[in-house]
Write an enzyme that holds these catalytic residues in place. Structure first.
Site, short mmCIF file in Angstrom:
data_model
loop_
_atom_site.label_atom_id
_atom_site.label_comp_id
_atom_site.label_asym_id
_atom_site.label_seq_id
_atom_site.Cartn_x
_atom_site.Cartn_y
_atom_site.Cartn_z
CG ASP A 11 -2.90 -23.52 -21.22
OD1 ASP A 11 -3.33 -24.06 -22.26
OD2 ASP A 11 -2.07 -22.58 -21.24
CG HIS A 12 -6.62 -20.71 -21.27
ND1 HIS A 12 -5.66 -20.67 -20.29
CD2 HIS A 12 -6.28 -19.75 -22.17
CE1 HIS A 12 -4.79 -19.71 -20.59
NE2 HIS A 12 -5.14 -19.14 -21.72
CB CYS A 68 0.02 -24.91 -22.85
SG CYS A 68 1.76 -24.86 -23.25
N GLY A 69 -0.74 -23.52 -25.32
CA GLY A 69 -0.74 -22.84 -26.62
C GLY A 69 0.45 -23.22 -27.47
CB THR A 70 3.97 -22.41 -27.35
OG1 THR A 70 4.24 -22.48 -25.95
CG2 THR A 70 3.57 -21.00 -27.74
N GLY A 71 2.97 -25.34 -26.17
CA GLY A 71 3.56 -26.57 -25.64
C GLY A 71 4.76 -26.29 -24.77
N GLY A 73 5.32 -23.85 -22.29
CA GLY A 73 5.13 -23.56 -20.87
C GLY A 73 4.93 -24.82 -20.05
CG HIS A 101 16.40 -41.95 -30.74
ND1 HIS A 101 17.07 -41.27 -31.73
CD2 HIS A 101 16.16 -43.20 -31.25
CE1 HIS A 101 17.22 -42.05 -32.79
NE2 HIS A 101 16.65 -43.23 -32.54
NE ARG A 135 22.48 -44.54 -31.50
CZ ARG A 135 21.47 -44.98 -32.26
NH1 ARG A 135 21.14 -46.26 -32.20
NH2 ARG A 135 20.80 -44.15 -33.04
CG HIS A 136 18.88 -44.17 -27.96
ND1 HIS A 136 19.41 -43.05 -28.58
CD2 HIS A 136 18.55 -45.03 -28.94
CE1 HIS A 136 19.38 -43.23 -29.90
NE2 HIS A 136 18.86 -44.42 -30.14
C1 RB5 Z 1 -1.73 -19.02 -22.85
O1 RB5 Z 1 -2.20 -17.86 -23.47
C2 RB5 Z 1 -0.35 -19.40 -23.38
O2 RB5 Z 1 0.58 -18.45 -23.01
C3 RB5 Z 1 0.02 -20.78 -22.92
O3 RB5 Z 1 -0.93 -21.67 -23.34
C4 RB5 Z 1 1.33 -21.35 -23.45
O4 RB5 Z 1 1.46 -21.16 -24.82
C5 RB5 Z 1 2.54 -21.00 -22.73
O5 RB5 Z 1 3.62 -21.54 -22.98
#
Ligand code: RB5
Length: 148
Positions: A11-12, A68-71, A73, A101, A135-136
């Site tokens: 995403d952005h 994405c920002g946190t990975g 979403g 694994h 085993r995995h």
């Molecule tokens: C975008 O602002 C942010 O919410 C998205 O990239 C992500 O972190 C969501 O999980």
């Protein structure tokens, strides 16, 4: 695995790292396709995570990389697809274990929380680690939801 086919999305918030990772992949033996997004304008990550997951499920790509920002979403969305084993890879060892694994087929990266060099190390490790099987294997076979 030689000549792996890799799909990459973001995403952005992950766009900057996506472009850096693409540059790295272009210099390696991978066949890479960028499924967007293509600018830093605000977008909704499911619009990129679903098509990526569908393309991997159809067998068009061996592995996916998504940022994405946190990975979270992008990873949550992709993991709604039965054939996807998405792993939130926030350091090198997690990335190695996700492949070794869990036979992860999607590397989800937290673009706002890792540096460019960390991202490249995580991606390199993900792409160069093979599933250990053994085993995995019965464990990953139990991941998809069965109809009872
Ligand atoms: C975008 O602002 C942010 O919410 C998205 O990239 C992500 O972190 C969501 O999980």
């Amino acid at each position: 695995m030689e000549n792996k086919k890799i799909a990459i999305t973001s995403d952005h918030a992950g766009y900057f790292l996506k472009e850096k990772i693409k540059k790295y992949l272009a210099g390696e033996k991978y066949e890479t396709k960028d499924l967007g997004c293509y600018t830093e304008d605000n977008v909704d990550y499911p619009d990129y995570a679903h098509p990526l997951a569908e393309a991997i499920t159809r067998g068009e790509f061996d592995l996916g990389i998504s940022i994405c920002g946190t990975g979270n979403g992008i990873n949550m969305t992709a993991n709604k697809h039965q054939g996807i084993r998405g792993a939130l890879c926030w350091n090198e060892e997690i990335s190695r274990l996700a492949r070794a694994h869990n036979d992860a087929n999607l590397c989800a990266l937290p673009g706002r929380f890792i540096s460019e060099s960390e991202a490249l190390l995580i991606v390199k490790t993900f792409l160069n680690t093979e599933f250990e099987g053994g085993r995995h294997k019965p464990r990953i076979d139990k991941i998809p939801i069965k109809k009872y």
